[in-house]
Enzyme design. Structure first.
Site, PDB file in Angstrom:
ATOM      1  N   LYS A 130     -21.284 -22.066 -18.184  1.00  0.00           N
ATOM      2  CA  LYS A 130     -20.284 -22.432 -17.182  1.00  0.00           C
ATOM      3  C   LYS A 130     -20.353 -23.928 -16.955  1.00  0.00           C
ATOM      4  CE  LYS A 130     -17.362 -20.196 -14.499  1.00  0.00           C
ATOM      5  NZ  LYS A 130     -16.774 -18.855 -14.623  1.00  0.00           N
ATOM      6  N   ASP A 170     -11.275 -21.896 -14.819  1.00  0.00           N
ATOM      7  CA  ASP A 170     -11.811 -21.180 -13.649  1.00  0.00           C
ATOM      8  C   ASP A 170     -11.050 -21.806 -12.472  1.00  0.00           C
ATOM      9  OD1 ASP A 170     -14.275 -19.258 -12.988  1.00  0.00           O
ATOM     10  OD2 ASP A 170     -14.232 -20.742 -11.411  1.00  0.00           O
TER      11      ASP A 170
HETATM   12  N1  GLU Z   1     -13.741 -18.264 -15.596  1.00  0.00           N
HETATM   13  C1  GLU Z   1     -13.540 -16.944 -16.075  1.00  0.00           C
HETATM   14  C2  GLU Z   1     -14.703 -16.081 -15.659  1.00  0.00           C
HETATM   15  O1  GLU Z   1     -15.242 -16.261 -14.599  1.00  0.00           O
HETATM   16  C3  GLU Z   1     -13.175 -16.875 -17.554  1.00  0.00           C
HETATM   17  C4  GLU Z   1     -14.082 -17.563 -18.496  1.00  0.00           C
HETATM   18  C5  GLU Z   1     -13.572 -17.613 -19.933  1.00  0.00           C
HETATM   19  O2  GLU Z   1     -12.475 -17.148 -20.223  1.00  0.00           O
HETATM   20  O3  GLU Z   1     -14.324 -18.141 -20.752  1.00  0.00           O
HETATM   21  O4  GLU Z   1     -15.102 -15.158 -16.321  1.00  0.00           O
END
Ligand code: GLU
Length: 449
Positions: A130, A170
């Site tokens: 992340k 996100d």
């Molecule tokens: N931010 C999204 C999550 O919390 C998606 C992440 C992504 O698609 O890599 O899972």
């Protein structure tokens, strides 16, 4: 009902808390997973022998960098950028970027930690990571957002790649930001490498259904939980917090499945519309005009806007928190239950505090934690990667069917794992144990790395 922490796990948790002072959201996320793991260690003593829990709590790599940019007035601004590459046992690090003023290392680490298990549950070959920044896109011009994204990518590009680390969106990062970052990556590297980011535009390597996927997936997950109880969305009153991408497509799918959403929100307040939220209007306000949800009542004069109100006061049978972490506390959970709530599906990451989770579990309602219920977003990112790898693009229908199957499989896996470890109906334990076991087995196979 809520498991006490196992005596073998307790010292590990203590060590994690001591080694990561002040990162309260990370502590909360780790504690919640570790509380589930006692019975797993009994069945798999090899995980303790290989120190899997200790290793899984320590990110493989953490990158923190300066992001300087120039605002429209010519002033130099400095933000902080992060990418936490948490675990690559199952595939390249995968997870979104969050741009929000609340971002600091503890937020990125909680999100990265959750992502590891969520991605494992998806059944697809993706590790967990992340990133993000304390940059606030709110009130910034397009040109400022572009300059920020370019500066952010000017450092990030050296750490990512289709086989290494694949960022996506996100909170605060949608199609516009992905476009600016992908463009800068392409320019710096001189590579048209579709698989390096997901959530791309449909004209340049994106996948149909990715925009809708987190919300649709969360609604599918709740639908599965209701089916187990011989129930459905049909005729149910729902409350969905937030009005961003996750909330919008959660409401869209609730509608399609026969439910009615009567309230949604943004960080300033919430809308209550007894007739059912007018989704086209919310899309217009949030996706096109980028305005506040309060403007909803300019069109629907009979709806109510409650500034700074608590959306969980609105009675509903299904609650789908889709805004941000810790938005449902213990009191909110008790109020929801008192008002007749029978199902909660988390579109956001860790939106319920530990006291809230405890209340939902003790009431034995259908409670789908984020790492299972909102896995549809990242799962569809993995489907975007598959299409990119084959230079292919699938139809909406095909991609949505894949998403639905994935959510059904995740539900079943969590449901069966909860039973296997002696807590039937507890999707928190089911998700934590199933996700952990998958990653742990791969880590054992790889030896000490
Ligand atoms: N931010 C999204 C999550 O919390 C998606 C992440 C992504 O698609 O890599 O899972």
């Amino acid at each position: 009902m809520t498991p006490l922490i196992d005596e073998k796990v307790e010292p590990i948790l203590k060590e994690v808390l001591d080694r990561n002072p002040g990162e309260v959201e990370f502590h909360q996320a780790v504690r919640e997973v570790l509380e589930s793991l006692g019975p797993v260690l009994v069945k798999h003593p090899e995980f303790a022998e290989h120190k899997i829990i200790e290793r899984i709590c320590e990110p493989e790599r953490q990158i923190i960098f300066r992001v300087p940019w120039v605002d429209d007035k010519g002033n130099v601004q400095i933000n902080r950028g992060f990418r936490v590459e948490f675990n690559s046992a199952l595939g390249p690090y995968k997870g979104g970027l969050r741009f929000h003023p609340s971002v600091y290392l503890g937020i990125i680490k909680f999100l990265g930690f959750e992502q590891v298990f969520k991605n494992a549950l998806s059944g697809l070959p993706i590790g967990g990571g992340k990133g993000g920044s304390d940059f606030d896109p709110k009130g910034k011009s397009d040109a400022e957002v572009m300059r920020f994204c370019q500066s952010f990518m000017t450092e990030l590009y050296r750490h990512i790649g289709e086989h290494t680390d694949v960022p996506a969106g996100d909170i605060g990062v949608g199609g516009r930001e992905i476009g600016y970052m992908f463009g800068q990556y392409k320019r710096i590297t001189n590579r048209w490498e579709a698989g390096v980011m997901t959530g791309k535009g449909l004209d340049w390597g994106g996948s149909l259904v990715r925009t809708e996927a987190t919300g649709y997936g969360a609604a599918f997950f709740v639908d599965e939980m209701l089916k187990v109880r011989n129930d459905s969305f049909e005729g149910k009153t729902c409350v969905v917090s937030g009005s961003g991408n996750v909330a919008i497509y959660t409401m869209e799918k609730i509608d399609e499945l026969g439910g009615k959403t009567v309230a949604c929100s943004d960080s300033n307040g919430y809308i209550y519309d007894e007739k059912g939220i007018d989704l086209e209007l919310v899309k217009q306000i949030k996706e096109i005009e980028r305005r506040r949800i309060s403007t909803y009542i300019d069109v629907h004069k009979d709806a109510k806007y409650i500034a700074k109100g608590n959306i969980w006061e609105i009675p509903c049978q299904v609650a789908m928190p889709s805004a941000t972490q810790n938005e449902i506390n213990g009191k909110d959970a008790i109020l929801l239950l008192k008002n007749g709530c029978i199902a909660v599906g988390e579109g956001a990451n860790m939106p319920t505090t530990p006291k809230g989770v405890k209340a939902f579990l003790e009431a034995e309602i259908a409670y789908g934690p984020g790492k299972a219920a909102n896995a549809g977003g990242v799962a569809t990112s993995a489907l975007e990667m598959q299409q990119n790898a084959r230079r292919d693009s699938w139809t909406f229908k095909h991609t949505e069917n894949r998403l639905r199957e994935i959510m059904q499989t995740i539900h079943q896996n969590c449901y069966e794992t909860a039973e296997e470890f002696g807590t039937p109906g507890n999707y928190v334990n089911g998700a934590n144990c199933a996700g952990f076991i998958k990653v742990a087995k791969a880590m054992v196979a790889f030896g000490v790395i």
